[in-house]
Design a protein around this motif. Structure first.
Motif, short mmCIF file in Angstrom:
data_model
loop_
_atom_site.label_atom_id
_atom_site.label_comp_id
_atom_site.label_asym_id
_atom_site.label_seq_id
_atom_site.Cartn_x
_atom_site.Cartn_y
_atom_site.Cartn_z
N SER A 15 0.78 -1.10 -0.02
CA SER A 15 -0.06 0.12 -0.03
C SER A 15 0.89 1.16 0.04
N LEU A 16 0.23 2.37 -0.27
CA LEU A 16 1.02 3.55 -0.38
C LEU A 16 1.33 4.01 1.06
N GLY A 17 2.16 4.73 1.07
CA GLY A 17 2.60 5.06 2.74
C GLY A 17 1.90 6.33 3.04
N TYR A 18 2.21 6.83 4.54
CA TYR A 18 1.45 8.09 4.88
C TYR A 18 2.43 8.46 5.93
N SER A 19 3.07 9.86 5.53
CA SER A 19 3.88 10.51 6.25
C SER A 19 3.80 12.12 6.19
N PRO A 20 2.80 12.68 6.60
CA PRO A 20 2.46 14.08 6.28
C PRO A 20 3.78 14.90 7.12
N ILE A 21 3.99 15.96 6.53
CA ILE A 21 4.97 16.91 7.12
C ILE A 21 4.42 18.40 7.30
N ASP A 22 5.16 18.79 8.54
CA ASP A 22 5.16 20.45 8.51
C ASP A 22 6.38 20.97 7.99
N VAL A 23 6.43 22.14 7.46
CA VAL A 23 7.44 23.01 7.12
C VAL A 23 7.70 24.29 7.99
N LEU A 24 8.52 24.61 8.77
CA LEU A 24 8.49 25.92 9.54
C LEU A 24 9.72 26.68 9.35
N LEU A 25 9.68 28.02 9.22
CA LEU A 25 11.04 28.85 9.23
C LEU A 25 10.88 30.09 10.37
N GLY A 83 9.88 36.94 2.08
CA GLY A 83 10.97 37.44 2.42
C GLY A 83 10.90 37.95 3.82
N ARG A 84 9.79 38.39 4.10
CA ARG A 84 9.60 39.06 5.57
C ARG A 84 10.10 37.94 6.66
N LEU A 85 10.00 36.56 6.50
CA LEU A 85 10.40 35.92 7.38
C LEU A 85 11.92 35.41 7.57
N LEU A 86 12.61 35.99 6.61
CA LEU A 86 14.08 36.00 6.62
C LEU A 86 14.47 37.19 7.41
N LYS A 87 15.73 36.60 8.28
CA LYS A 87 16.35 37.98 9.00
C LYS A 87 17.88 37.83 8.99
N PRO A 88 18.36 39.15 9.26
CA PRO A 88 20.07 38.99 9.12
C PRO A 88 20.60 37.89 9.99
N GLY A 89 21.73 37.19 9.69
CA GLY A 89 22.39 36.25 10.32
C GLY A 89 21.76 34.85 10.21
N THR A 90 21.60 34.12 11.41
CA THR A 90 21.37 32.95 11.42
C THR A 90 20.00 32.51 11.12
N ASN A 91 19.23 31.70 10.26
CA ASN A 91 17.90 31.30 10.01
C ASN A 91 17.78 29.84 10.13
N THR A 92 16.32 29.53 10.78
CA THR A 92 16.32 28.04 10.88
C THR A 92 15.08 27.66 10.28
N LEU A 93 15.44 26.63 9.40
CA LEU A 93 14.32 26.05 8.67
C LEU A 93 14.07 24.55 9.29
N GLU A 94 12.96 24.05 9.64
CA GLU A 94 12.54 22.87 10.20
C GLU A 94 11.45 21.88 9.35
N ILE A 95 11.95 20.90 9.22
CA ILE A 95 10.81 20.02 8.57
C ILE A 95 10.67 18.86 9.38
N ARG A 96 9.29 18.73 10.03
CA ARG A 96 8.78 18.16 11.03
C ARG A 96 7.97 17.06 10.50
N VAL A 97 8.02 15.51 10.88
CA VAL A 97 7.09 14.42 10.54
C VAL A 97 6.09 14.47 11.64
#
Length: 505
Positions: free
Chosen positions: A71-81, A108-122
Motif C-alpha cells: 500500500s501507499l505510505g502515509y507521512s505528512p510533514i510541517d515546514v517551519l521557518l 521575504g519577511r520571514l528571513l532575518k539577518p544572520g542565522t535562520n532556521t528551517l525545520e521539516i517535521r514529520v
C-alpha cells in the motif's frame, strides 16, 4: 549577494552542505536518503546577509514517502521557518521509486539577518517514513542556483578511487596482495550512488564488486585474462590520492544516448563512463545504483590496428626460417633467438599512441616463452622511453595470446622495442606473433537500462565530440562558484562584526 548558495544533500554520508548546518531527530541514514520516522525532524541553519534584498525565496524539498507493504505510505510533514508555519500537514507523494520536488514560496519577511532556521517535521501520526533527499533555497529570481552548485559538486564527487587487494580464490593460506588502484566514474544525470559494478576488459579479465552504502569499501571477485580467479576488495581513498578530474583519461567515454520504448528511440541524459583498474580498457560495463536502477553498456570495439612497416631483432634463427618477420603475419611460423634474452624493434607506418599489445606463444618448449620484458617507445631508435614492464608472466599453452594494456601512454612513437630480459629457463627465446593496438577511435555502445520497479528498455549511445561542453556550462558554473566564495566572505564579515560588538560590550 543577500542569500547565499544554500543546500543540504542527504544522498551521501556525511551529507553535503553549503551555507548550512543540519541537526536531526529520530532519523536514520539510509544510503541515498535520510529516513525520518514519526515525530522525526531535520533542522537547517543557514545565513542571510541582507533579507531586504530578497522579497521572496524558493524552497525545494526533494522527498518520497515509503510504502506500507503493498500500500501507499502515509507521512505528512510541517515546514517551519523561524518557528512560523510555512506548510502544515503536507502529504508528499509516495509509493513510487523516484523522489519528488516539492516547491514552496518563502516570504521575504520571514528571513532575518544572520542565522535562520528551517525545520521539516514529520507528523506523530505518520505510519511510514519520509525519505528526505535534499533541500535547496534560492532567491525567487535565481531559482535553481543552489541546485546547479550542488549538482556540480556531486559530479566532481562521483569520481571514485579505491586502493585494492586480491588473493587467490579457494586458498585459505594465501594473504591479500596489493593490486592496481581502481578509479571509476558513471554519471547519467540521476545523482545516485552506485551499489554494484561489474566490467570486462578487452584482455578478457572480468570483475564484479558490491559497495558499502557509504562507498567506503567494496568486496567482490576478479578473474584475470588467463583464467586465474581472485577475491577482490578495496577501500576508498580521498584527498591527494583521489583524482579531481577524469577528462584526460583514455578510459573515459562520453556518449549522447537514447532510450528505446514505445516503438521508437528517444533522447536521454548524456552518459559519462569510465572504469580504470590498471588493465585493458573495459569493453562491457554493468551497474546498479542505490535507487535500484540498473544498466549495461557493451562498447563497440574501438581497437585500431597498427601498421608495422619494419621489424629487426637482436638475433634470429635464419637457417630454419624462424625470423622476426614471422611475428607480423598470421602463419604458424615463429621467431626464435638463440639466447635466453633478446630484443625486437618494430617500426610503425606513422607515429601512433599504442594503448595495448599482445604476444602469442609459439608451438613448442614453454621454457622459451618470455617471462620478463619491457616495452619501450622511441622517436629516433636512439633514445628509448620505457612504457610497460612485466615480470613473471606465463602462457597457458601453445599458440595462446596474452594482451597487455598501456593505459598511461599518451605519446605517439614511430618505433617500439620489446626487450625480453628473461625466459622460462631455456637457452632460446621464441614468440609466434606480436600485435599492437592504437588509441581508440570514436565509440558507440548498445545495452539496456531498467529503472527500479519497471521493465527493461533499450539503451544506446554514440560518442560525443571531444569539444562538447560539459553538462554544467563553465560560465554558469564559474558564476555559482564565485557566488559560493562571496557567500563565505559575507559570512566571515558577519562573524567579524559580531566579534567586534562582543568586544565593545
Amino acid at each position: 549577494m543577500s542569500l547565499n548558495v544554500t543546500f543540504a544533500d542527504f544522498s551521501v554520508d556525511p551529507p553535503r552542505l553549503s551555507n548550512a548546518e543540519a541537526r536531526q531527530h529520530q532519523c536514520d541514514v539510509a544510503g541515498s536518503h535520510l529516513a525520518l520516522k514519526a515525530s522525526g525532524s531535520v533542522e537547517l541553519d543557514f545565513e542571510v546577509t541582507d533579507p531586504k534584498e530578497v522579497p521572496e525565496a524558493t524552497l525545494t524539498i526533494t522527498a518520497l514517502v515509503s510504502r506500507l507493504g503493498s500500500s501507499l505510505g502515509y507521512s505528512p510533514i510541517d515546514v517551519l521557518l523561524q518557528g512560523e508555519v510555512l506548510v502544515e500537514g503536507l502529504t508528499v507523494p509516495g509509493g513510487g521509486d523516484l523522489p519528488h520536488d516539492n516547491v514552496f514560496a518563502v516570504p521575504g519577511r520571514l528571513l532575518k539577518p544572520g542565522t535562520n532556521t528551517l525545520e521539516i517535521r514529520v507528523s506523530a501520526k505518520a505510519r511510514s517514513m519520509l525519505w528526505l533527499y535534499r533541500i535547496t533555497l534560492d532567491p525567487v529570481h535565481e531559482r535553481g542556483r543552489s541546485e546547479r552548485a550542488r549538482a556540480a559538486e556531486a559530479v566532481r564527487d562521483s569520481i571514485f578511487a579505491f586502493r585494492t587487494e586480491r588473493r587467490a580464490a579457494h586458498s585459505e593460506s594465501s594473504s591479500w596482495e596489493p593490486a592496481p588502484r581502481l578509479v571509476f566514474h558513471i554519471d547519467r544525470g540521476e545523482q545516485s550512488l552506485p551499489a554494484q559494478l561489474s566490467w570486462r576488459g578487452e584482455d578478457g579479465a572480468e570483475s564484479a564488486i558490491s559497495f558499502q552504502s557509504s562507498m567506503s569499501d567494496f568486496y567482490g571477485c576478479h578473474r584475470a585474462g588467463d583464467g586465474t580467479t581472485y577475491e577482490y576488495r578495496g577501500r576508498r581513498v580521498a584527498g591527494q590520492d583521489c583524482p579531481k578530474s577524469v577528462e584526460n583519461s583514455l578510459h573515459l567515454h562520453r556518449f549522447r544516448t537514447e532510450e528505446g520504448w514505445g516503438g521508437g528511440w528517444h533522447p536521454s541524459h548524456d552518459l559519462r563512463l569510465m572504469v580504470d583498474d590498471g588493465g585493458a580498457p573495459a569493453e562491457r560495463v554493468a551497474w546498479r545504483d542505490q535507487q535500484g536502477n540498473s544498466g549495461v553498456a557493451v562498447l563497440q570495439s574501438a581497437s585500431t590496428g597498427v601498421e608495422v612497416t619494419g621489424v629487426e631483432a637482436s638475433d634470429e634463427f635464419g637457417a630454419a626460417g624462424e625470423t622476426a618477420d614471422n611475428l607480423l603475419d598470421e602463419s604458424p611460423e615463429k621467431w626464435l633467438a638463440c639466447y635466453d634474452s633478446a630484443w625486437v624493434d618494430f617500426t610503425i607506418a606513422r607515429p601512433t599512441v599504442i594503448t595495448s599489445y599482445s604476444l602469442m606463444s609459439a608451438n613448442d618448449f614453454p621454457g622459451r616463452d618470455p617471462r620478463n620484458w619491457t616495452l619501450h617507445g622511441s622517436h629516433d631508435r636512439s633514445h628509448w622511453t620505457p612504457l610497460d614492464s612485466r615480470t613473471g608472466e606465463t602462457f597457458a599453452g601453445r599458440f595462446r595470446t596474452r594482451k597487455f594494456s598501456l593505459g598511461g601512454n599518451t605519446t605517439a612513437y614511430r618505433h617500439y622495442r620489446l626487450d625480453i630480459t628473461r625466459n622460462g629457463g631455456a637457452t632460446e627465446v621464441q614468440l609466434a606473433h606480436v600485435h599492437f593496438v592504437g588509441a581508440p577511435a570514436d565509440q558507440a555502445f548498445t545495452g539496456y537500462y531498467q529503472r527500479f520497479n519497471e521493465g527493461p528498455i533499450g539503451y544506446r549511445g554514440t560518442a560525443l565530440p571531444t569539444d562538447t561542453p560539459p553538462a554544467f556550462p563553465a560560465p554558469r558554473l564559474a558564476a555559482d562558484l564565485e557566488a559560493a566564495v562571496e557567500s563565505l566572505a559575507a559570512t566571515a564579515r558577519t562573524l567579524s562584526d559580531l566579534a567586534a560588538q562582543l568586544r565593545d560590550h
